[in-house]
Design a protein around this motif. Structure first.
Motif, PDB file in Angstrom:
ATOM      1  N   VAL A  17     -23.278 -17.751  94.398  1.00 47.22           N
ATOM      2  CA  VAL A  17     -22.939 -17.699  95.816  1.00 47.22           C
ATOM      3  C   VAL A  17     -22.185 -16.404  96.085  1.00 47.22           C
ATOM      4  CG1 VAL A  17     -21.714 -18.817  97.708  1.00 47.22           C
ATOM      5  CG2 VAL A  17     -22.815 -20.209  95.951  1.00 47.22           C
ATOM      6  N   ARG A  18     -22.800 -15.530  96.876  1.00 45.81           N
ATOM      7  CA  ARG A  18     -22.266 -14.196  97.179  1.00 45.81           C
ATOM      8  C   ARG A  18     -22.056 -13.352  95.921  1.00 45.81           C
ATOM      9  NH1 ARG A  18     -19.651 -17.510 100.984  1.00 45.81           N
ATOM     10  NH2 ARG A  18     -20.042 -16.893 103.155  1.00 45.81           N
ATOM     11  N   MET A  19     -22.764 -13.663  94.874  1.00 46.62           N
ATOM     12  CA  MET A  19     -22.639 -12.892  93.631  1.00 46.62           C
ATOM     13  C   MET A  19     -23.852 -13.142  92.745  1.00 46.62           C
ATOM     14  SD  MET A  19     -22.138 -15.407  91.160  1.00 46.62           S
ATOM     15  CE  MET A  19     -21.347 -14.616  89.785  1.00 46.62           C
ATOM     16  N   VAL A  20     -24.053 -12.221  91.800  1.00 45.38           N
ATOM     17  CA  VAL A  20     -25.091 -12.367  90.781  1.00 45.38           C
ATOM     18  C   VAL A  20     -24.477 -11.939  89.447  1.00 45.38           C
ATOM     19  CG1 VAL A  20     -27.382 -11.651  89.987  1.00 45.38           C
ATOM     20  CG2 VAL A  20     -26.922 -11.850  92.446  1.00 45.38           C
ATOM     21  N   SER A  21     -24.591 -12.785  88.427  1.00 48.98           N
ATOM     22  CA  SER A  21     -24.095 -12.417  87.102  1.00 48.98           C
ATOM     23  C   SER A  21     -25.233 -11.812  86.290  1.00 48.98           C
ATOM     24  CB  SER A  21     -23.507 -13.626  86.383  1.00 48.98           C
ATOM     25  OG  SER A  21     -24.503 -14.607  86.154  1.00 48.98           O
ATOM     26  N   PHE A  22     -24.896 -10.925  85.354  1.00 52.19           N
ATOM     27  CA  PHE A  22     -25.909 -10.269  84.541  1.00 52.19           C
ATOM     28  C   PHE A  22     -25.248  -9.672  83.312  1.00 52.19           C
ATOM     29  CE2 PHE A  22     -24.097  -7.106  87.325  1.00 52.19           C
ATOM     30  CZ  PHE A  22     -24.041  -5.939  86.583  1.00 52.19           C
ATOM     31  N   ILE A  23     -26.071  -9.230  82.380  1.00 54.27           N
ATOM     32  CA  ILE A  23     -25.580  -8.585  81.167  1.00 54.27           C
ATOM     33  C   ILE A  23     -26.095  -7.149  81.126  1.00 54.27           C
ATOM     34  CG2 ILE A  23     -25.723  -8.561  78.640  1.00 54.27           C
ATOM     35  CD1 ILE A  23     -25.746 -11.582  78.685  1.00 54.27           C
ATOM     36  N   GLY A  24     -25.192  -6.219  80.808  1.00 57.92           N
ATOM     37  CA  GLY A  24     -25.574  -4.818  80.680  1.00 57.92           C
ATOM     38  C   GLY A  24     -24.483  -4.054  79.954  1.00 57.92           C
ATOM     39  N   ASP A  25     -24.839  -2.910  79.387  1.00 56.15           N
ATOM     40  CA  ASP A  25     -23.864  -2.102  78.650  1.00 56.15           C
ATOM     41  C   ASP A  25     -23.166  -1.122  79.593  1.00 56.15           C
ATOM     42  OD1 ASP A  25     -25.800  -0.217  79.167  1.00 56.15           O
ATOM     43  OD2 ASP A  25     -26.436   0.008  77.086  1.00 56.15           O
ATOM     44  N   LYS A  26     -22.375  -0.201  79.028  1.00 50.59           N
ATOM     45  CA  LYS A  26     -21.632   0.750  79.843  1.00 50.59           C
ATOM     46  C   LYS A  26     -22.567   1.606  80.698  1.00 50.59           C
ATOM     47  CE  LYS A  26     -18.414   3.317  77.875  1.00 50.59           C
ATOM     48  NZ  LYS A  26     -17.790   4.486  77.177  1.00 50.59           N
ATOM     49  N   GLY A  27     -23.659   2.085  80.105  1.00 46.40           N
ATOM     50  CA  GLY A  27     -24.612   2.894  80.857  1.00 46.40           C
ATOM     51  C   GLY A  27     -25.205   2.124  82.019  1.00 46.40           C
ATOM     52  N   PHE A  28     -25.472   0.838  81.800  1.00 50.22           N
ATOM     53  CA  PHE A  28     -26.027   0.036  82.898  1.00 50.22           C
ATOM     54  C   PHE A  28     -24.976  -0.200  83.979  1.00 50.22           C
ATOM     55  CE2 PHE A  28     -27.480  -3.562  85.278  1.00 50.22           C
ATOM     56  CZ  PHE A  28     -28.832  -3.276  85.451  1.00 50.22           C
ATOM     57  N   MET A  29     -23.712  -0.310  83.587  1.00 45.10           N
ATOM     58  CA  MET A  29     -22.635  -0.446  84.568  1.00 45.10           C
ATOM     59  C   MET A  29     -22.610   0.772  85.486  1.00 45.10           C
ATOM     60  SD  MET A  29     -18.559  -0.829  83.856  1.00 45.10           S
ATOM     61  CE  MET A  29     -18.355   0.915  83.417  1.00 45.10           C
ATOM     62  N   TYR A  30     -22.762   1.966  84.893  1.00 46.18           N
ATOM     63  CA  TYR A  30     -22.841   3.179  85.704  1.00 46.18           C
ATOM     64  C   TYR A  30     -24.062   3.120  86.623  1.00 46.18           C
ATOM     65  CZ  TYR A  30     -19.488   5.345  82.393  1.00 46.18           C
ATOM     66  OH  TYR A  30     -18.392   5.652  81.623  1.00 46.18           O
ATOM     67  N   LYS A  31     -25.202   2.748  86.053  1.00 48.50           N
ATOM     68  CA  LYS A  31     -26.456   2.710  86.807  1.00 48.50           C
ATOM     69  C   LYS A  31     -26.378   1.730  87.973  1.00 48.50           C
ATOM     70  CE  LYS A  31     -30.405   2.489  84.511  1.00 48.50           C
ATOM     71  NZ  LYS A  31     -31.602   1.902  83.808  1.00 48.50           N
ATOM     72  N   ALA A  32     -25.788   0.563  87.734  1.00 45.62           N
ATOM     73  CA  ALA A  32     -25.681  -0.455  88.785  1.00 45.62           C
ATOM     74  C   ALA A  32     -24.864   0.062  89.965  1.00 45.62           C
ATOM     75  CB  ALA A  32     -25.064  -1.728  88.217  1.00 45.62           C
ATOM     76  N   ASN A  33     -23.763   0.734  89.674  1.00 45.61           N
ATOM     77  CA  ASN A  33     -22.921   1.270  90.743  1.00 45.61           C
ATOM     78  C   ASN A  33     -23.632   2.367  91.535  1.00 45.61           C
ATOM     79  OD1 ASN A  33     -19.892   0.362  90.950  1.00 45.61           O
ATOM     80  ND2 ASN A  33     -20.385   0.284  88.767  1.00 45.61           N
ATOM     81  N   ILE A  34     -24.389   3.188  90.853  1.00 46.45           N
ATOM     82  CA  ILE A  34     -25.072   4.303  91.529  1.00 46.45           C
ATOM     83  C   ILE A  34     -26.271   3.815  92.345  1.00 46.45           C
ATOM     84  CG2 ILE A  34     -26.300   6.490  91.216  1.00 46.45           C
ATOM     85  CD1 ILE A  34     -24.834   6.696  88.474  1.00 46.45           C
ATOM     86  N   ALA A  35     -27.009   2.854  91.816  1.00 50.12           N
ATOM     87  CA  ALA A  35     -28.338   2.563  92.348  1.00 50.12           C
ATOM     88  C   ALA A  35     -28.452   1.310  93.213  1.00 50.12           C
ATOM     89  CB  ALA A  35     -29.343   2.461  91.191  1.00 50.12           C
ATOM     90  N   LEU A  36     -27.613   0.302  92.997  1.00 50.73           N
ATOM     91  CA  LEU A  36     -27.800  -0.959  93.720  1.00 50.73           C
ATOM     92  C   LEU A  36     -27.537  -0.780  95.214  1.00 50.73           C
ATOM     93  CD1 LEU A  36     -26.212  -3.579  91.302  1.00 50.73           C
ATOM     94  CD2 LEU A  36     -28.646  -3.245  91.797  1.00 50.73           C
ATOM     95  N   ARG A  37     -28.433  -1.319  96.015  1.00 53.45           N
ATOM     96  CA  ARG A  37     -28.319  -1.180  97.471  1.00 53.45           C
ATOM     97  C   ARG A  37     -27.595  -2.367  98.115  1.00 53.45           C
ATOM     98  NH1 ARG A  37     -31.633   3.061  98.081  1.00 53.45           N
ATOM     99  NH2 ARG A  37     -33.307   3.245  96.553  1.00 53.45           N
ATOM    100  N   SER A  38     -27.762  -3.558  97.551  1.00 53.08           N
ATOM    101  CA  SER A  38     -27.236  -4.767  98.195  1.00 53.08           C
ATOM    102  C   SER A  38     -25.980  -5.301  97.511  1.00 53.08           C
ATOM    103  CB  SER A  38     -28.316  -5.853  98.244  1.00 53.08           C
ATOM    104  OG  SER A  38     -28.806  -6.151  96.942  1.00 53.08           O
ATOM    105  N   ALA A  39     -25.342  -4.507  96.646  1.00 54.83           N
ATOM    106  CA  ALA A  39     -24.111  -4.923  95.969  1.00 54.83           C
ATOM    107  C   ALA A  39     -22.894  -4.310  96.651  1.00 54.83           C
ATOM    108  CB  ALA A  39     -24.139  -4.509  94.501  1.00 54.83           C
TER     109      ALA A  39
END
Length: 383
Positions: free
Chosen positions: A29-51
């Motif tokens: 609810v108003r969130m999504v959990s996932f697994i990723g490494d440090k590089g993916f953490m960077y990628k998620a912040n740069i690329a995600l549109r709806s977060a």
């Protein structure tokens, strides 16, 4: 990790994460959990549109009272994450019978962290609510306490391109989420007929060209962390930019206010998107569709709470303009005035519950055909 979002965007955010390569993606609810490494953490912040934010959980425990809360926070070795010379702040969210006030929880957590540094190092870090080196998220649901590091810092809707705004501008994440919900993929012409400061236009162009949502952002919280890897960040950014694609259609915005047009043009220029977007001073109700091909339309009309308008007349004109002047168009708009929808005079094919700020809203779709809907149905049956 946890990606926070608006109500109604959980599924599209989960899809974004899967497409980026996240593992074990689970919407909540108003969130999504996932697994990723440090590089993916960077990628998620740069690329995600709806977060709105990316949180990195580091500890969880049961907290039944203020003493157990203090002990649970104290059990974390905070020197692993920041030093006594740095600053921090606590963001607390509370849904509990035992803890009623988020400010009290934040204060208690702050005491536990400060006491640990003072006891071990002889000095303590300071609080900085505006630009802390470390932003810590504490969430208590009933007696379950989770502690996470805020990897983003300021909300991810702060894209970095919007410097000029009009009355009640739409949130960038809300705009992007609406576009994704509408099915916008950059494969047709696009129009925002009431573009305001240009937010929907900018987000539409970035989706169409696969430009990372936060490529113009000045900083992320993780850049102040002890394990910040500038080289990895640059590699991730370069990899995302290599996936930018060509766009072969038109993206246009109209607004009848000259000041809005000027602000929109400034913001689009700041986002380096002026090669893709054209903005004109026009009253939507005096326009008609310019090309014969399909048109995708998304807009954010005034609700009445924001601007002084005659609601019945305004929304009737929206419906009349769509019906008479925009054939072969999929038109979507959001409104927090649910009564106003009655005046459009058209039946929406979809109606999605969203929130715009604190206002409950509906995101509605109207399908405008070349001829009547009955004629279209007959043609399909005949074929």
């Amino acid at each position: 990790m946890i990606a926070k979002t608006f109500f109604g965007f959980e599924e599209i955010l989960a899809r974004e994460l899967q497409q980026l390569g996240a593992q074990k993606v689970e919407p909540g609810v108003r969130m999504v959990s996932f697994i990723g490494d440090k590089g993916f953490m960077y990628k998620a912040n740069i690329a995600l549109r709806s977060a709105l934010k990316i949180l990195k959980p580091i500890h969880n425990f049961r907290a039944f009272d203020e003493n157990s809360l203090y002990r649970g926070i104290s059990a974390i070795n905070w020197a692993d994450y920041f030093s006594a010379d740095q600053t921090f702040v606590i963001d607390a969210t509370v849904h509990s019978e035992k803890f009623r006030h988020s400010e009290f929880v934040a204060q208690k957590c702050k005491d536990a962290i400060v006491d640990q540094f003072r006891n071990r190092a002889g000095r303590r870090p300071s609080i900085d609510k505006l630009h802390p080196d470390m932003r810590i998220n504490v969430h208590i649901g009933n007696d379950y306490c989770s502690v996470a590091l805020d990897t983003s810092g300021a909300s991810l809707h702060h894209r970095g391109y919007r410097t000029a705004t009009n009355i009640a501008p739409i949130n960038e994440v809300l705009a992007a989420g609406m576009l994704l919900l509408s099915g916008w993929d950059g494969r047709s012409d696009f129009l925002d007929p009431m573009c305001g400061s240009g937010t929907i236009l900018a987000e539409a162009a970035m989706i169409a060209c696969n430009i990372p949502a936060n490529i113009n952002r000045k900083e992320f919280a993780f850049e102040k962390w002890n394990d910040w890897d500038n080289e990895l960040f640059d590699t991730i950014t370069s990899s995302l930019l290599k996936k930018v694609r060509e766009f072969n259609y038109t993206i246009k915005g109209y607004d009848k206010a000259p000041s809005a047009v000027d602000k929109a043009k400034d913001n689009i220029r700041n986002a380096n998107l002026d090669d893709y977007i054209d903005i004109y001073e026009r009253n939507f109700f005096d326009t008609e569709k310019e090309n014969k091909g399909p048109l995708h339309m998304v807009f954010n009309p005034p609700y009445g709470e924001r601007l002084d308008i005659q609601l019945e007349r305004f929304y009737r004109e929206v419906g009349d303009t769509l019906k008479n002047s925009y054939p072969n168009t999929h038109a979507w708009f959001i409104t927090a005035n649910l009564e106003a929808l009655k005046f459009v005079g058209l039946k929406p094919s979809r109606k999605i519950k969203l929130f715009n700020g604190g206002l409950e809203a509906r995101f509605v779709k109207y399908e405008m055909y070349e001829g009547s809907k009955r004629t279209k149905f007959q043609e399909r049956v005949g074929n």
